[in-house]
Design a protein around this motif. Structure first.
Motif, PDB file in Angstrom:
ATOM      1  N   LEU A   4       0.855  -1.184   0.000  1.00 11.25           N
ATOM      2  CA  LEU A   4       0.000   0.000   0.000  1.00 11.25           C
ATOM      3  C   LEU A   4       0.894   1.238   0.000  1.00 11.25           C
ATOM      4  CD1 LEU A   4      -2.488  -1.044   2.840  1.00 11.25           C
ATOM      5  CD2 LEU A   4      -2.708  -1.494   0.403  1.00 11.25           C
ATOM      6  N   VAL A   5       0.680   2.146  -0.914  1.00 12.86           N
ATOM      7  CA  VAL A   5       1.489   3.360  -0.996  1.00 12.86           C
ATOM      8  C   VAL A   5       0.560   4.561  -1.110  1.00 12.86           C
ATOM      9  CG1 VAL A   5       3.257   4.613  -2.258  1.00 12.86           C
ATOM     10  CG2 VAL A   5       3.385   2.118  -2.097  1.00 12.86           C
ATOM     11  N   GLU A   6       0.597   5.427  -0.077  1.00 12.60           N
ATOM     12  CA  GLU A   6      -0.253   6.614  -0.063  1.00 12.60           C
ATOM     13  C   GLU A   6       0.440   7.786  -0.746  1.00 12.60           C
ATOM     14  OE1 GLU A   6      -0.685   4.788   4.193  1.00 12.60           O
ATOM     15  OE2 GLU A   6       0.927   5.281   2.796  1.00 12.60           O
ATOM     16  N   SER A   7      -0.372   8.719  -1.209  1.00 15.86           N
ATOM     17  CA  SER A   7       0.129   9.979  -1.745  1.00 15.86           C
ATOM     18  C   SER A   7      -0.969  11.021  -1.626  1.00 15.86           C
ATOM     19  CB  SER A   7       0.564   9.823  -3.207  1.00 15.86           C
ATOM     20  OG  SER A   7      -0.535   9.435  -4.009  1.00 15.86           O
ATOM     21  N   LEU A  11       0.136  20.439   2.963  1.00 16.96           N
ATOM     22  CA  LEU A  11      -0.315  21.552   3.792  1.00 16.96           C
ATOM     23  C   LEU A  11      -1.481  22.242   3.099  1.00 16.96           C
ATOM     24  CD1 LEU A  11       0.128  23.515   6.198  1.00 16.96           C
ATOM     25  CD2 LEU A  11       1.741  24.758   4.728  1.00 16.96           C
ATOM     26  N   VAL A  12      -2.557  22.472   3.846  1.00 14.42           N
ATOM     27  CA  VAL A  12      -3.738  23.110   3.278  1.00 14.42           C
ATOM     28  C   VAL A  12      -4.321  24.065   4.322  1.00 14.42           C
ATOM     29  CG1 VAL A  12      -5.262  21.237   4.028  1.00 14.42           C
ATOM     30  CG2 VAL A  12      -5.935  22.675   2.095  1.00 14.42           C
ATOM     31  N   SER A  17      -9.531  21.607   0.723  1.00 13.67           N
ATOM     32  CA  SER A  17      -9.763  20.190   0.419  1.00 13.67           C
ATOM     33  C   SER A  17      -8.463  19.526  -0.004  1.00 13.67           C
ATOM     34  CB  SER A  17     -10.786  20.044  -0.714  1.00 13.67           C
ATOM     35  OG  SER A  17     -12.034  20.585  -0.353  1.00 13.67           O
ATOM     36  N   LEU A  18      -8.417  18.231   0.196  1.00 17.95           N
ATOM     37  CA  LEU A  18      -7.327  17.402  -0.289  1.00 17.95           C
ATOM     38  C   LEU A  18      -7.898  16.057  -0.701  1.00 17.95           C
ATOM     39  CD1 LEU A  18      -4.313  17.739   2.223  1.00 17.95           C
ATOM     40  CD2 LEU A  18      -4.337  18.429  -0.174  1.00 17.95           C
ATOM     41  N   ARG A  19      -7.228  15.416  -1.658  1.00 20.44           N
ATOM     42  CA  ARG A  19      -7.594  14.051  -2.010  1.00 20.44           C
ATOM     43  C   ARG A  19      -6.370  13.158  -1.853  1.00 20.44           C
ATOM     44  NH1 ARG A  19      -9.759  11.218  -7.598  1.00 20.44           N
ATOM     45  NH2 ARG A  19      -7.570  11.547  -8.215  1.00 20.44           N
ATOM     46  N   VAL A  78      -7.391   3.345  -3.985  1.00 15.08           N
ATOM     47  CA  VAL A  78      -8.394   3.814  -3.034  1.00 15.08           C
ATOM     48  C   VAL A  78      -8.168   5.297  -2.807  1.00 15.08           C
ATOM     49  CG1 VAL A  78      -9.369   3.518  -0.735  1.00 15.08           C
ATOM     50  CG2 VAL A  78      -8.349   1.570  -1.909  1.00 15.08           C
ATOM     51  N   TYR A  79      -9.250   6.060  -2.750  1.00 13.11           N
ATOM     52  CA  TYR A  79      -9.148   7.502  -2.578  1.00 13.11           C
ATOM     53  C   TYR A  79      -9.854   7.939  -1.291  1.00 13.11           C
ATOM     54  CZ  TYR A  79      -8.051   7.289  -7.557  1.00 13.11           C
ATOM     55  OH  TYR A  79      -7.493   6.982  -8.769  1.00 13.11           O
ATOM     56  N   LEU A  80      -9.392   9.061  -0.778  1.00 11.52           N
ATOM     57  CA  LEU A  80     -10.088   9.704   0.337  1.00 11.52           C
ATOM     58  C   LEU A  80     -10.197  11.187   0.006  1.00 11.52           C
ATOM     59  CD1 LEU A  80     -11.333   9.319   3.166  1.00 11.52           C
ATOM     60  CD2 LEU A  80      -9.131  10.063   4.109  1.00 11.52           C
ATOM     61  N   GLN A  81     -11.393  11.617  -0.303  1.00 13.47           N
ATOM     62  CA  GLN A  81     -11.651  13.027  -0.573  1.00 13.47           C
ATOM     63  C   GLN A  81     -12.005  13.702   0.743  1.00 13.47           C
ATOM     64  OE1 GLN A  81     -11.475  14.856  -3.523  1.00 13.47           O
ATOM     65  NE2 GLN A  81     -11.822  16.623  -2.191  1.00 13.47           N
TER      66      GLN A  81
END
Length: 119
Positions: A4-7, A11-12, A17-19, A78-81
């Motif tokens: 599993l590799v996240e990206s 900083l916001v 918003s970030l995805r 897999v995404y996380l909005q």
């Protein structure tokens, strides 16, 4: 090699918003449950959202309506909005998956991606 590799962290400003994305190298068909957790400084790791192989989606109550998890089976991603972010969302976000394979149970975690929300 990490399964599993996240990206997508960064900083916001508050209200932004970030995805996040999680590239999964395990076959989706073998996964029992997958999703996102987060860990803020000085706090325990907590569930953000998860989905089971049967399609049951679960969100942390405090995040419903602001965070949305989705999957792209063709891209094994897999995404996380995350919308309307606030300082309390600052944490390291981890992708998670577990599977039953050849009679054994396996659990996988990504390396984590930092999300920092400035107020």
């Amino acid at each position: 090699q990490r399964q599993l590799v996240e990206s997508g962290g960064g900083l916001v400003q508050a209200g932004g918003s970030l995805r996040l994305s999680c590239a999964v190298s395990i076959s989706f068909h073998s996964i029992n449950r997958m999703g996102w957790y987060r860990q803020a400084p000085g706090k325990q790791r907590e569930l953000v959202a998860s989905i089971t192989s049967g399609g049951n989606m679960n969100y942390a109550d405090s995040l419903k309506g602001r965070f949305t998890m989705s999957t792209d089976n063709a891209r094994n991603t897999v995404y996380l909005q995350m919308n309307s972010l606030n300082a309390e969302d600052t944490a390291v976000y981890y992708c998670y998956a577990d599977q039953y394979y050849s009679g054994n149970y396996y659990e996988y975690w990504g390396q984590g991606t930092q999300v920092t929300v400035s107020s």
